[in-house]
Design a protein around this motif. Structure first.
Motif, PDB file in Angstrom:
ATOM      1  N   LEU A 299       0.867  -1.361   0.080  1.00 18.19           N
ATOM      2  CA  LEU A 299      -0.016  -0.119  -0.168  1.00 18.19           C
ATOM      3  C   LEU A 299       0.988   1.251  -0.136  1.00 18.19           C
ATOM      4  O   LEU A 299       0.880   2.421  -0.594  1.00 18.19           O
ATOM      5  N   ILE A 300       1.969   1.455   0.648  1.00 21.33           N
ATOM      6  CA  ILE A 300       2.803   2.638   0.890  1.00 21.33           C
ATOM      7  C   ILE A 300       3.566   2.469  -0.230  1.00 21.33           C
ATOM      8  O   ILE A 300       3.398   3.759  -0.992  1.00 21.33           O
ATOM      9  N   SER A 301       3.871   1.500  -1.168  1.00 22.89           N
ATOM     10  CA  SER A 301       4.518   1.311  -2.430  1.00 22.89           C
ATOM     11  C   SER A 301       3.892   1.914  -3.169  1.00 22.89           C
ATOM     12  O   SER A 301       4.205   2.571  -4.289  1.00 22.89           O
ATOM     13  N   ARG A 302       2.601   1.601  -3.777  1.00 22.11           N
ATOM     14  CA  ARG A 302       1.620   2.541  -4.476  1.00 22.11           C
ATOM     15  C   ARG A 302       1.216   3.901  -4.377  1.00 22.11           C
ATOM     16  O   ARG A 302       1.075   4.116  -5.409  1.00 22.11           O
ATOM     17  N   PHE A 303       0.530   4.065  -3.010  1.00 19.83           N
ATOM     18  CA  PHE A 303      -0.292   4.991  -2.773  1.00 19.83           C
ATOM     19  C   PHE A 303       0.615   6.593  -2.148  1.00 19.83           C
ATOM     20  O   PHE A 303      -0.104   7.670  -1.790  1.00 19.83           O
ATOM     21  N   VAL A 304       1.585   5.758  -1.519  1.00 18.73           N
ATOM     22  CA  VAL A 304       2.342   7.001  -0.753  1.00 18.73           C
ATOM     23  C   VAL A 304       3.928   7.604  -1.273  1.00 18.73           C
ATOM     24  O   VAL A 304       4.586   6.643  -1.900  1.00 18.73           O
ATOM     25  N   PRO A 305       3.432   9.394  -1.832  1.00 26.12           N
ATOM     26  CA  PRO A 305       4.576  10.064  -2.530  1.00 26.12           C
ATOM     27  C   PRO A 305       6.157   9.097  -1.782  1.00 26.12           C
ATOM     28  O   PRO A 305       6.272   9.511  -0.430  1.00 26.12           O
ATOM     29  N   PHE A 306       7.160   9.307  -2.749  1.00 27.84           N
ATOM     30  CA  PHE A 306       8.565   9.096  -2.178  1.00 27.84           C
ATOM     31  C   PHE A 306       8.524   8.082  -1.299  1.00 27.84           C
ATOM     32  O   PHE A 306       9.714   7.685  -0.203  1.00 27.84           O
ATOM     33  N   ALA A 307       7.826   6.746  -0.912  1.00 24.79           N
ATOM     34  CA  ALA A 307       7.780   5.352  -0.638  1.00 24.79           C
ATOM     35  C   ALA A 307       8.830   4.559  -0.153  1.00 24.79           C
ATOM     36  O   ALA A 307       9.630   4.329   0.708  1.00 24.79           O
ATOM     37  N   TRP A 308       9.921   5.604  -1.496  1.00 26.89           N
ATOM     38  CA  TRP A 308      11.342   4.399  -1.088  1.00 26.89           C
ATOM     39  C   TRP A 308      12.373   5.024  -0.502  1.00 26.89           C
ATOM     40  O   TRP A 308      13.212   4.618  -0.086  1.00 26.89           O
ATOM     41  N   ILE A 309      12.002   6.269  -0.067  1.00 23.48           N
ATOM     42  CA  ILE A 309      12.799   7.507   1.364  1.00 23.48           C
ATOM     43  C   ILE A 309      12.380   5.040   2.768  1.00 23.48           C
ATOM     44  O   ILE A 309      13.103   4.675   3.389  1.00 23.48           O
ATOM     45  N   LEU A 310      11.130   3.956   2.202  1.00 30.15           N
ATOM     46  CA  LEU A 310      10.816   3.910   3.375  1.00 30.15           C
ATOM     47  C   LEU A 310      11.359   1.828   2.832  1.00 30.15           C
ATOM     48  O   LEU A 310      12.250   1.627   3.652  1.00 30.15           O
ATOM     49  N   PHE A 311      11.311   2.464   1.382  1.00 25.72           N
ATOM     50  CA  PHE A 311      11.178   0.655   1.017  1.00 25.72           C
ATOM     51  C   PHE A 311      12.085   0.757  -0.026  1.00 25.72           C
ATOM     52  O   PHE A 311      11.976  -0.679  -0.650  1.00 25.72           O
TER      53      PHE A 311
END
Length: 398
Positions: A359-371
């Motif tokens: 969900l975070i990688s799909r819907f949250v901007p700049f999710a690469w910072i986390l995953f």
């Protein structure tokens, strides 16, 4: 074996399946770890010791796989400043930054549990010290090891390209260097965190490098089909599988006797059995992935493929869910209920981590910072069929 050919390096979907199997191994080890202590009076203790020992292939397999992908992707490309700069930029953005962020998250969580101020000078100094050694939380040492290999990679790649036959010696070289480090540490250095240093895994790193460089020539040995099966390949894989079963059985027995009866074994025996089991398990998983890709029902293969794509994020976040589960639901006292408790811990780690990263990688901007860089979900490509690639996305290289 002659000098490796350098055809176009194409996508290897089976490697995502290897990642999936590896992350399942990691989750199983963590879910069963407590049971190896609490279940000693249970008739099922051998089972818990068995799965906790046999499933320790996760981290070693990730190391071999990372080396495989790096050398497979970069060996045929010109080695220059632009290539190296791009390589380190990607590792900074998609590996190092998530490592720092999750190190901070786990550090803050532990400090909150103990009631220690997070922003004191003492806590900040402690965090930085542990961050630099991969010691903030139990599983983050793997990323610390990976960073060491990223620093080493351009040097080894340059040497492999400079001396074309050097890669033929990578496998014995890896074992020699690893065991030199292991024996020196056992008898002289005695580092308290030996497993956090790259030389501990040199046999896997250099084996992965060899597989990556020569993959176009050895693919038929991994992806055995009716068309390319022969006696030599069948005998080789029977030997690999048999050796893995034997090494795993011996490793399980040693740990069972040590844990339950306090039997003392030489430290060298643990090292030999772990090294043999981890290297052979990584090869068995590679072989299994090629079989799964072709023969498992499409739906299950697709699920494993997606799990492999999400594996880095799941690796980072899963112990948070285990910690929350154990905090909110203390372990029961009933032995029968404990079996369900450990199974629930495993299932929650897998499901909650999978959902979170998806969900975070799909819907949250700049999710690469986390995953890091999570590929967009796409249909699994089977042999002989073309899989659609989402608009604006390119197929990941393994």
């Amino acid at each position: 074996m002659t000098q490796p050919a350098q055809p176009e390096r194409t996508h290897i979907p089976e490697l995502q399946l290897v990642r999936a199997l590896a992350i399942l191994g990691v989750l199983t080890v963590h879910a069963s770890a407590t049971a190896t202590i609490t279940m000693k009076e249970s008739a099922y203790y051998y089972f818990y010791n068995f799965i906790n020992t046999v499933m320790r292939f996760g981290t070693p397999t990730f190391i071999l796989l990372s080396s495989f992908v790096l050398f497979y992707s970069y060996y045929s490309r010109p080695l220059n400043g632009k290539l190296i700069a791009g390589f380190y930029k990607k590792r900074l953005l998609y590996i190092l930054i998530p490592y720092v962020v999750f190190s901070a998250i786990y550090f803050a969580y532990v400090k909150d549990l103990t009631g220690v101020p997070i922003w004191s000078l003492e806590s900040i100094g402690e965090f930085l010290s542990k961050l630099l050694m991969g010691e903030v939380y139990a599983h983050l040492y793997f990323v610390f090891i990976s960073i060491q290999f990223y620093l080493l990679f351009p040097i080894v790649l340059w040497a492999a390209k400079r001396w074309k036959n050097l890669a033929l010696w990578f496998v014995p070289l890896g074992f020699v260097l690893q065991w030199t480090f292991v024996l020196l540490n056992l008898h002289y250095w005695q580092l308290p965190n030996k497993g956090s240093w790259a030389p501990t895994y040199f046999s896997l790193f250099f084996l992965g490098a060899t597989l990556g460089i020569y993959y176009p020539k050895i693919k038929g040995w991994l992806a055995m089909t009716r068309d390319n099966l022969n006696v030599g390949r069948a005998v080789l894989w029977l030997m690999v599988w048999g050796a893995w079963i034997g090494a795993s059985a011996a490793h399980v027995t040693v740990w069972y006797n040590a844990r339950l009866y306090g039997t003392n074994y030489p430290a060298e025996l643990y090292e030999i059995l772990w090294n043999a089991q981890s290297v052979l398990a990584a090869l068995v998983l590679l072989h299994s992935a090629f079989f799964i890709y072709r023969h498992l029902p499409a739906g299950l293969s697709a699920m494993l493929y997606r799990l492999g794509q999400l594996s880095f994020g799941i690796y980072l976040v899963h112990l948070l869910y285990q910690a929350w589960f154990e905090r909110l639901l203390p372990a029961p006292t009933s032995a029968s209920a404990l079996h369900l408790y450990y199974l629930a811990s495993w299932a929650i780690m897998l499901a909650a981590s999978w959902l979170t990263v998806s969900l975070i990688s799909r819907f949250v901007p700049f999710a690469w910072i986390l995953f890091g860089k999570v590929p967009a979900a796409q249909k699994l490509q089977r042999s002989g069929a073309k899989a659609p690639v989402p608009a604006g996305k390119r197929t990941v290289a393994g």
